[in-house]
Design a protein around this motif. Structure first.
Motif, PDB file in Angstrom:
ATOM      1  N   LYS A 180      41.465  69.633  57.609  1.00  0.00           N
ATOM      2  CA  LYS A 180      41.035  70.984  58.017  1.00  0.00           C
ATOM      3  C   LYS A 180      41.366  72.004  56.928  1.00  0.00           C
ATOM      4  CE  LYS A 180      42.936  71.031  62.148  1.00  0.00           C
ATOM      5  NZ  LYS A 180      43.347  71.480  63.472  1.00  0.00           N
TER       6      LYS A 180
ATOM      7  N   TYR B 122      50.016  75.381  68.848  1.00  0.00           N
ATOM      8  CA  TYR B 122      49.160  74.181  68.832  1.00  0.00           C
ATOM      9  C   TYR B 122      50.019  72.919  68.608  1.00  0.00           C
ATOM     10  CZ  TYR B 122      44.585  76.501  68.986  1.00  0.00           C
ATOM     11  OH  TYR B 122      43.473  77.200  69.384  1.00  0.00           O
TER      12      TYR B 122
ATOM     13  N   GLN C  98      51.641  72.184  71.836  1.00  0.00           N
ATOM     14  CA  GLN C  98      50.623  71.638  72.748  1.00  0.00           C
ATOM     15  C   GLN C  98      50.423  70.141  72.475  1.00  0.00           C
ATOM     16  OE1 GLN C  98      46.737  73.169  71.916  1.00  0.00           O
ATOM     17  NE2 GLN C  98      45.763  72.023  73.534  1.00  0.00           N
TER      18      GLN C  98
ATOM     19  N   TYR D 201      44.937  68.596  83.195  1.00  0.00           N
ATOM     20  CA  TYR D 201      44.761  69.353  81.951  1.00  0.00           C
ATOM     21  C   TYR D 201      43.648  70.402  82.081  1.00  0.00           C
ATOM     22  CZ  TYR D 201      44.671  70.375  76.981  1.00  0.00           C
ATOM     23  OH  TYR D 201      44.721  71.030  75.765  1.00  0.00           O
TER      24      TYR D 201
ATOM     25  N   LYS E 234      43.706  74.317  82.049  1.00  0.00           N
ATOM     26  CA  LYS E 234      43.568  75.165  80.840  1.00  0.00           C
ATOM     27  C   LYS E 234      42.365  76.098  80.946  1.00  0.00           C
ATOM     28  CE  LYS E 234      40.673  72.414  77.885  1.00  0.00           C
ATOM     29  NZ  LYS E 234      40.317  71.985  76.585  1.00  0.00           N
TER      30      LYS E 234
ATOM     31  N   SER F 288      47.774  75.744  75.690  1.00  0.00           N
ATOM     32  CA  SER F 288      46.411  75.668  75.144  1.00  0.00           C
ATOM     33  C   SER F 288      45.711  77.019  75.290  1.00  0.00           C
ATOM     34  CB  SER F 288      45.630  74.575  75.882  1.00  0.00           C
ATOM     35  OG  SER F 288      44.245  74.768  75.743  1.00  0.00           O
TER      36      SER F 288
ATOM     37  N   PHE G   9      44.869  83.027  68.763  1.00  0.00           N
ATOM     38  CA  PHE G   9      44.067  82.836  67.549  1.00  0.00           C
ATOM     39  C   PHE G   9      42.852  83.766  67.579  1.00  0.00           C
ATOM     40  CE2 PHE G   9      40.581  80.725  65.252  1.00  0.00           C
ATOM     41  CZ  PHE G   9      41.152  80.631  63.991  1.00  0.00           C
TER      42      PHE G   9
ATOM     43  N   ASN H 217      41.583  79.981  59.190  1.00  0.00           N
ATOM     44  CA  ASN H 217      41.800  78.545  59.367  1.00  0.00           C
ATOM     45  C   ASN H 217      42.713  77.982  58.272  1.00  0.00           C
ATOM     46  OD1 ASN H 217      40.522  78.029  61.758  1.00  0.00           O
ATOM     47  ND2 ASN H 217      38.562  77.480  60.828  1.00  0.00           N
TER      48      ASN H 217
ATOM     49  N   GLY I   6      38.235  70.293  65.717  1.00  0.00           N
ATOM     50  CA  GLY I   6      39.059  71.510  65.578  1.00  0.00           C
ATOM     51  C   GLY I   6      38.289  72.607  64.857  1.00  0.00           C
TER      52      GLY I   6
ATOM     53  N   SER J 158      36.946  76.259  66.290  1.00  0.00           N
ATOM     54  CA  SER J 158      37.208  77.582  65.704  1.00  0.00           C
ATOM     55  C   SER J 158      35.908  78.371  65.518  1.00  0.00           C
ATOM     56  CB  SER J 158      37.957  77.445  64.381  1.00  0.00           C
ATOM     57  OG  SER J 158      37.113  76.923  63.383  1.00  0.00           O
TER      58      SER J 158
ATOM     59  N   LYS K  22      34.212  78.159  74.846  1.00  0.00           N
ATOM     60  CA  LYS K  22      34.641  76.877  74.254  1.00  0.00           C
ATOM     61  C   LYS K  22      35.009  75.884  75.362  1.00  0.00           C
ATOM     62  CE  LYS K  22      38.574  75.775  73.564  1.00  0.00           C
ATOM     63  NZ  LYS K  22      39.996  75.925  73.458  1.00  0.00           N
TER      64      LYS K  22
HETATM   65  O1  C5P Z   1      42.472  71.388  74.358  1.00  0.00           O
HETATM   66  P1  C5P Z   1      42.123  72.618  73.585  1.00  0.00           P
HETATM   67  O2  C5P Z   1      40.773  73.168  73.934  1.00  0.00           O
HETATM   68  O3  C5P Z   1      43.202  73.662  73.623  1.00  0.00           O
HETATM   69  O4  C5P Z   1      42.029  72.110  72.077  1.00  0.00           O
HETATM   70  C1  C5P Z   1      41.623  72.967  71.036  1.00  0.00           C
HETATM   71  C2  C5P Z   1      41.759  72.192  69.734  1.00  0.00           C
HETATM   72  O5  C5P Z   1      41.145  72.920  68.686  1.00  0.00           O
HETATM   73  C3  C5P Z   1      43.206  71.957  69.337  1.00  0.00           C
HETATM   74  O6  C5P Z   1      43.376  70.596  69.034  1.00  0.00           O
HETATM   75  C4  C5P Z   1      43.386  72.778  68.073  1.00  0.00           C
HETATM   76  O7  C5P Z   1      44.231  72.128  67.147  1.00  0.00           O
HETATM   77  C5  C5P Z   1      41.969  72.892  67.547  1.00  0.00           C
HETATM   78  N1  C5P Z   1      41.761  74.119  66.790  1.00  0.00           N
HETATM   79  C6  C5P Z   1      41.656  74.041  65.403  1.00  0.00           C
HETATM   80  N2  C5P Z   1      41.454  75.164  64.650  1.00  0.00           N
HETATM   81  C7  C5P Z   1      41.359  76.374  65.248  1.00  0.00           C
HETATM   82  C8  C5P Z   1      41.476  76.491  66.661  1.00  0.00           C
HETATM   83  C9  C5P Z   1      41.674  75.330  67.393  1.00  0.00           C
HETATM   84  O8  C5P Z   1      41.752  72.941  64.852  1.00  0.00           O
HETATM   85  N3  C5P Z   1      41.160  77.440  64.492  1.00  0.00           N
END
Ligand code: C5P
Length: 357
Positions: A22, A70, A73, A93, A96, A212, A219, A236, A284, A288, A299
């Motif tokens: 990422k 995160y 989580q 879960y 959430k 979560s 964010f 990011n 991920g 975002s 989302k």
């Molecule tokens: O289960 P949930 O919907 O919370 O999962 C969101 C996922 O998106 C997480 O694994 C988080 O690491 C990922 N994410 C990411 N970059 C972001 C926002 C979320 O990788 N900017």
């Protein structure tokens, strides 16, 4: 212990590599974005300086907050999957969806209205119902054999030694978002008898659902309400940077340091593990994008629909039967999506037109 060379991968290394991917993708896109604002003859050092200033800008360290959340989580999900069967995990879960809405109202002052709340409750119920049949095989396998061994990438005996199985792989990878992967792998897993603690599992999954919601909304707030106006890719980069530190220190050094030193970082890696890491990173980054262009609530609608799609693929690939509860759950998810997305006035019948002669 399995013989040498027959170990499963360390999940902390997978989480770490997920963040590396990422970071690499986000940094490349942030550099591309910044380069388009500079003259073609600008030296590369200026570009690097701009990126450095962007990443470590005055509020860049704020991203340490969502990164820590995160990471927490992730850890809680491993604990939950180590102590719960897949059905309970998947259903609980879904809380959430509601925690995300609550944090959106509190932190982003979003107005949901009665229509919004009703649709979110229908969505939560619908996705819970959908989760039941998609996990039926898993539940059956769990009752017969205990938790499938792939939840314990190293050894189930480590469960008692680490924090309730912090080395269990990302459950989202196998369960909530990718039950097809789970169904496919679970069949081949040997029976085992792990130590399970239901109340620990329930607490972990519920706290994980709260975290979560908070992480996602936090964010989103930094992305949309910060005065520095940093782009999504810059945010990011910042998020991955802090997550990488947490994954390395907490996972690769503290949690699995001894094992990694003994067996090597890439122990147990194969094509499937790499594919899972790449999919997780792509998921991920896509999450975002959805948070930027829509929001966290949307989302969650998307991930709920993805559970349905993954079940449809399971029907196709693993010949799972389509059950009545799946159809009811899917109808509820679609109804919730319709109610949430349709403008308020369309839900009410328009007044009859009067023709004045
Ligand atoms: O289960 P949930 O919907 O919370 O999962 C969101 C996922 O998106 C997480 O694994 C988080 O690491 C990922 N994410 C990411 N970059 C972001 C926002 C979320 O990788 N900017």
């Amino acid at each position: 212990m399995p013989p040498d060379g027959d170990h499963r991968y360390f999940t902390s290394t997978a989480v770490f590599l997920n963040e590396v991917i990422k970071l690499a993708v986000s940094l490349s896109l942030a550099m591309y974005e910044t380069s388009t604002t500079l003259a073609p003859s600008t030296p590369a050092t200026v570009l690097f300086e701009q990126i450095y200033n962007g990443v470590f800008s005055s509020d860049g360290w704020f991203l340490a907050g969502p990164a820590a959340l995160y990471t927490l989580q992730n850890l809680l999900q491993y604990v939950a999957v180590g102590n719960l069967d897949p059905v309970h995990f998947q259903v609980l879960y879904q809380v959430k969806i509601l925690t995300t809405a609550v944090f959106s109202v509190i932190l982003l002052r979003r107005q949901l209205g009665l229509k919004g709340w009703i649709s979110l409750i229908i969505l939560t119920v619908g996705v819970c119902i959908v989760s039941l049949p998609s996990s039926e095989k898993a539940a059956e396998s769990f009752l017969l054999h205990g938790v499938p061994d792939h939840f314990f990438p190293r050894s189930k005996h480590e469960l008692g030694q680490t924090v309730a199985g912090a080395s269990i792989p990302e459950p989202a990878l196998h369960l909530s978002k990718r039950s097809a992967t789970y169904e496919g792998i679970a069949k081949d897993m040997p029976p085992n008898d792990p130590i399970m603690n239901f109340s620990v599992g329930v607490s972990a999954v519920l706290i994980s659902a709260v975290v979560s919601g908070l992480a996602g909304v936090y964010f989103e707030k930094l992305l949309k309400e910060s005065s520095t106006n940093a782009s999504l890719w810059m945010r990011n980069v910042q998020l991955s940077f802090y997550s990488l530190i947490a994954a390395f220190l907490g996972g690769c050094i503290y949690q699995d340091g001894a094992g990694i030193r003994e067996h090597g970082f890439f122990e147990g890696y194969n094509k499937v593990v790499w594919a899972a890491i790449i999919l997780q990173a792509a998921g991920g980054l896509l999450a975002s994008l959805v948070i930027r262009d829509a929001d966290n609530i949307v989302k969650n609608f998307a991930t709920s629909i993805s559970i349905i799609i993954s079940f449809v693929f399971s029907v196709w690939i693993f010949n799972l039967a389509v059950t009545t509860s799946f159809l009811i759950g899917t109808s509820l998810v679609l109804l919730a999506t319709y109610i949430y997305s349709v403008p308020e006035r369309k839900l009410h019948r328009p007044p009859a037109m009067r023709i004045v002669s």
